[in-house]
Write an enzyme that holds these catalytic residues in place. Structure first.
Site, PDB file in Angstrom:
ATOM      1  N   GLN A   1      34.162  59.050  41.836  1.00  0.00           N
ATOM      2  CA  GLN A   1      33.151  58.050  42.215  1.00  0.00           C
ATOM      3  C   GLN A   1      33.468  56.725  41.522  1.00  0.00           C
ATOM      4  O   GLN A   1      33.358  56.601  40.302  1.00  0.00           O
ATOM      5  CB  GLN A   1      31.744  58.501  41.836  1.00  0.00           C
ATOM      6  CG  GLN A   1      30.687  57.549  42.382  1.00  0.00           C
ATOM      7  CD  GLN A   1      29.274  57.922  42.002  1.00  0.00           C
ATOM      8  OE1 GLN A   1      28.962  58.064  40.823  1.00  0.00           O
ATOM      9  NE2 GLN A   1      28.413  58.068  42.990  1.00  0.00           N
TER      10      GLN A   1
ATOM     11  N   ARG B   1      22.305  69.286  41.183  1.00  0.00           N
ATOM     12  CA  ARG B   1      21.722  70.189  40.193  1.00  0.00           C
ATOM     13  C   ARG B   1      21.949  71.663  40.519  1.00  0.00           C
ATOM     14  O   ARG B   1      22.099  72.486  39.617  1.00  0.00           O
ATOM     15  CB  ARG B   1      20.225  69.878  40.052  1.00  0.00           C
ATOM     16  CG  ARG B   1      19.971  68.563  39.369  1.00  0.00           C
ATOM     17  CD  ARG B   1      18.567  68.068  39.609  1.00  0.00           C
ATOM     18  NE  ARG B   1      18.360  67.731  41.018  1.00  0.00           N
ATOM     19  CZ  ARG B   1      17.216  67.281  41.520  1.00  0.00           C
ATOM     20  NH1 ARG B   1      16.173  67.141  40.721  1.00  0.00           N
ATOM     21  NH2 ARG B   1      17.121  66.985  42.808  1.00  0.00           N
TER      22      ARG B   1
ATOM     23  N   TYR C   1      23.431  50.199  41.076  1.00  0.00           N
ATOM     24  CA  TYR C   1      24.682  49.735  40.451  1.00  0.00           C
ATOM     25  C   TYR C   1      25.141  48.438  41.133  1.00  0.00           C
ATOM     26  O   TYR C   1      24.482  47.943  42.055  1.00  0.00           O
ATOM     27  CB  TYR C   1      25.738  50.861  40.519  1.00  0.00           C
ATOM     28  CG  TYR C   1      25.396  51.954  39.517  1.00  0.00           C
ATOM     29  CD1 TYR C   1      25.869  51.890  38.214  1.00  0.00           C
ATOM     30  CD2 TYR C   1      24.536  52.988  39.847  1.00  0.00           C
ATOM     31  CE1 TYR C   1      25.517  52.847  37.276  1.00  0.00           C
ATOM     32  CE2 TYR C   1      24.180  53.946  38.913  1.00  0.00           C
ATOM     33  CZ  TYR C   1      24.672  53.871  37.626  1.00  0.00           C
ATOM     34  OH  TYR C   1      24.307  54.808  36.685  1.00  0.00           O
TER      35      TYR C   1
HETATM   36  C1  LIG Z   1      22.925  65.045  35.268  1.00  0.00           C
HETATM   37  C2  LIG Z   1      23.026  64.189  36.480  1.00  0.00           C
HETATM   38  C3  LIG Z   1      23.869  63.075  36.485  1.00  0.00           C
HETATM   39  C4  LIG Z   1      23.989  62.280  37.626  1.00  0.00           C
HETATM   40  N1  LIG Z   1      24.904  61.246  37.645  1.00  0.00           N
HETATM   41  C5  LIG Z   1      25.137  60.598  38.812  1.00  0.00           C
HETATM   42  C6  LIG Z   1      26.217  59.687  38.906  1.00  0.00           C
HETATM   43  O1  LIG Z   1      27.000  59.501  37.967  1.00  0.00           O
HETATM   44  N2  LIG Z   1      26.383  59.039  40.083  1.00  0.00           N
HETATM   45  C7  LIG Z   1      25.563  59.258  41.163  1.00  0.00           C
HETATM   46  O2  LIG Z   1      25.758  58.648  42.217  1.00  0.00           O
HETATM   47  N3  LIG Z   1      24.545  60.130  41.099  1.00  0.00           N
HETATM   48  C8  LIG Z   1      24.334  60.822  39.970  1.00  0.00           C
HETATM   49  N4  LIG Z   1      23.355  61.775  39.927  1.00  0.00           N
HETATM   50  C9  LIG Z   1      22.530  62.011  41.124  1.00  0.00           C
HETATM   51  C10 LIG Z   1      23.115  63.129  42.010  1.00  0.00           C
HETATM   52  O3  LIG Z   1      24.380  62.782  42.521  1.00  0.00           O
HETATM   53  C11 LIG Z   1      22.183  63.443  43.192  1.00  0.00           C
HETATM   54  O4  LIG Z   1      22.006  62.256  43.944  1.00  0.00           O
HETATM   55  C12 LIG Z   1      20.816  63.974  42.735  1.00  0.00           C
HETATM   56  O5  LIG Z   1      20.964  64.890  41.673  1.00  0.00           O
HETATM   57  C13 LIG Z   1      20.098  64.651  43.902  1.00  0.00           C
HETATM   58  O6  LIG Z   1      20.871  65.714  44.402  1.00  0.00           O
HETATM   59  P1  LIG Z   1      20.510  67.270  44.034  1.00  0.00           P
HETATM   60  O7  LIG Z   1      19.110  67.518  44.499  1.00  0.00           O
HETATM   61  O8  LIG Z   1      21.540  68.078  44.792  1.00  0.00           O
HETATM   62  O9  LIG Z   1      20.632  67.416  42.560  1.00  0.00           O
HETATM   63  C14 LIG Z   1      23.222  62.578  38.790  1.00  0.00           C
HETATM   64  C15 LIG Z   1      22.378  63.705  38.777  1.00  0.00           C
HETATM   65  C16 LIG Z   1      22.273  64.515  37.656  1.00  0.00           C
HETATM   66  C17 LIG Z   1      21.392  65.718  37.702  1.00  0.00           C
END
Ligand SMILES: Cc1cc2nc3c(=O)[nH]c(=O)nc-3n(C[C@H](O)[C@H](O)[C@H](O)COP(=O)(O)O)c2cc1C
Length: 400
Positions: A102, A353, A177
């Site tokens: 990314q 997650r 961002y």
């Molecule tokens: C610990 C953690 C770190 C994350 N870091 C980023 C990141 O670096 N860049 C990004 O675009 N999204 C980041 N996210 C968001 C996830 O990519 C995603 O959009 C969000 O967790 C929802 O998806 P999920 O329901 O499958 O977890 C992060 C999420 C978590 C839980």
């Protein structure tokens, strides 16, 4: 097995890149790169996902330049980490998974103390609450020269990423961002051709897309993550985001990931579930920071109840508008969720997650048609980003 699950687990291609299935690891900055160098722990985190059967993992954060990092411990794309990065990618690829990175820049907010007397730059000068704790409360406005430099730095970073072995690049156009700061009228108050109408606000993000495309070539897969809402009055709304997606599609992106929220203004919109303030209070020792969290936590981290597939309706509008592939993201945990997303016409699914909880999820889905993931959306993994050792699922491993 349902038709949707069958589709999710079947092979696919992204701009010619063969993938063993349609399940992709979402970008989750792991906090496992002290000093800005990939650690063994980071390699193991992604290798484990590969072993669990994911089609493609995503390494985040890959800063477009040193000043594009929020924390010193984020990676930025440069020769100094070539060997470690190439080794990480080779290790993960040996499991059969592809590896995306990314590509991001934090623009107007940063806690990176290496700024040393300078200040972060965004589309417009503004107060930066996130930078306050690191002595950088004010962001400056980019000049035309600054924007040219930014575009060039994205291109140089993208060339490096291709050379070092990444199979794909995910450009971050969302979550508050740098490129999202240009897209959002809340952070872009410019009066030149980079501000005002949506077409003007998209000018710099599209220049970045074009420069990255030129750097990596037509046959290299490029994904773009966008936010469908800033979660603040006057910000981006889903109807605007559909047009953002259409412009990126016309600009040559191969896949859109319609996410939502902003790390800087309204992070809980992106996650849903328990407030991040709970985990942050567990991690924070500083009495002043604890007081601030107790007083402001509910304002900074608004409560949005978790619902399975909480972005499906808005993401469907993006799906219907663009020709390119669309990767669904947001609250996809169980076999029935995957079936619904695939049946709705999405090409891929990004999982965040759920994979932190169960890196074997793809294999387990194949073995058990009624698979249910145990992630409780406590969001305490997010509070570990800045902690030594980085993220883990606190429900699975002993706290330490
Ligand atoms: C610990 C953690 C770190 C994350 N870091 C980023 C990141 O670096 N860049 C990004 O675009 N999204 C980041 N996210 C968001 C996830 O990519 C995603 O959009 C969000 O967790 C929802 O998806 P999920 O329901 O499958 O977890 C992060 C999420 C978590 C839980």
């Amino acid at each position: 097995m349902s038709a949707g699950l069958d589709k999710a687990l079947s092979t696919a291609q992204l701009n010619g890149l063969p993938l063993r299935n349609r399940l992709l690891k979402a970008a989750t900055f792991e906090g496992k790169s002290p000093g800005g160098v990939p650690s063994d722990d980071l390699v193991e985190f992604h290798r484990r996902l590969g072993e669990g059967g994911i089609g493609m993992t995503t390494l985040a954060y890959c800063g477009a330049e040193a000043d594009g990092r929020v924390f010193e411990k984020m990676l930025y794309m440069h020769e100094g980490i070539h060997r470690e990065l190439a080794a990480l990618i080779a290790t993960v690829k040996a499991t059969g998974a592809a590896v995306s990175g990314q590509l991001a820049h934090c623009g107007n907010f940063s806690k990176n103390r290496e700024f040393q007397g300078r200040r972060p730059l965004g589309p417009s000068a503004q107060f930066s609450p996130i930078g306050l704790s690191a002595g950088m409360p004010i962001a400056g406005a980019m000049s035309a020269q600054d924007m040219n430099t930014l575009v060039n730095n994205y291109a140089t970073a993208a060339s490096f990423m291709r050379e070092v072995g990444f199979d794909a690049i995910e450009i971050h156009f969302g979550h508050g961002y740098a490129l999202s700061q240009f897209i959002s009228p809340l952070t872009n108050r410019r009066s030149d051709e980079y501000g005002g109408s949506l077409n003007n606000r998209m000018r710099l993000p599209l220049r970045v897309l074009t420069a990255v495309r030129e750097a990596v070539g037509d046959s290299f897969p490029l994904l773009g993550k966008i936010s469908m809402a800033d979660g603040k009055r006057g910000g981006i709304r889903p109807a605007d985001a559909v047009e953002v997606a259409a412009l990126l599609d016309a600009g040559g992106i191969d896949a859109i990931i319609p996410s939502t929220g902003t790390s800087s203004m309204n992070p809980m919109l992106m996650f849903r579930g328990q407030s991040m303030a709970v985990g942050l209070l567990e991690q924070t020792q500083n009495p002043l920071a604890r007081l601030g969290l107790r007083m402001m936590g509910s304002r900074l981290f608004r409560e949005y109840p978790y619902q399975p597939l909480y972005l499906l309706e808005d993401a469907q509008r993006v799906r219907d508008r663009v020709q390119c592939a669309v990767a669904y993201i947001g609250g996809c945990c169980n076999a029935e969720d995957i079936d619904r997303v695939m049946t709705a016409g999405f090409d891929f699914i990004q999982l965040g997650r759920a994979l932190i909880y169960d890196p074997d999820m793809p294999k387990n889905l194949a073995a058990k048609v009624d698979y249910r993931n145990g992630c409780s959306h406590c969001n305490r993994c997010t509070a570990l980003i800045e902690a030594p050792g980085g993220i883990r699922c606190v429900e699975l491993l002993p706290q330490g």
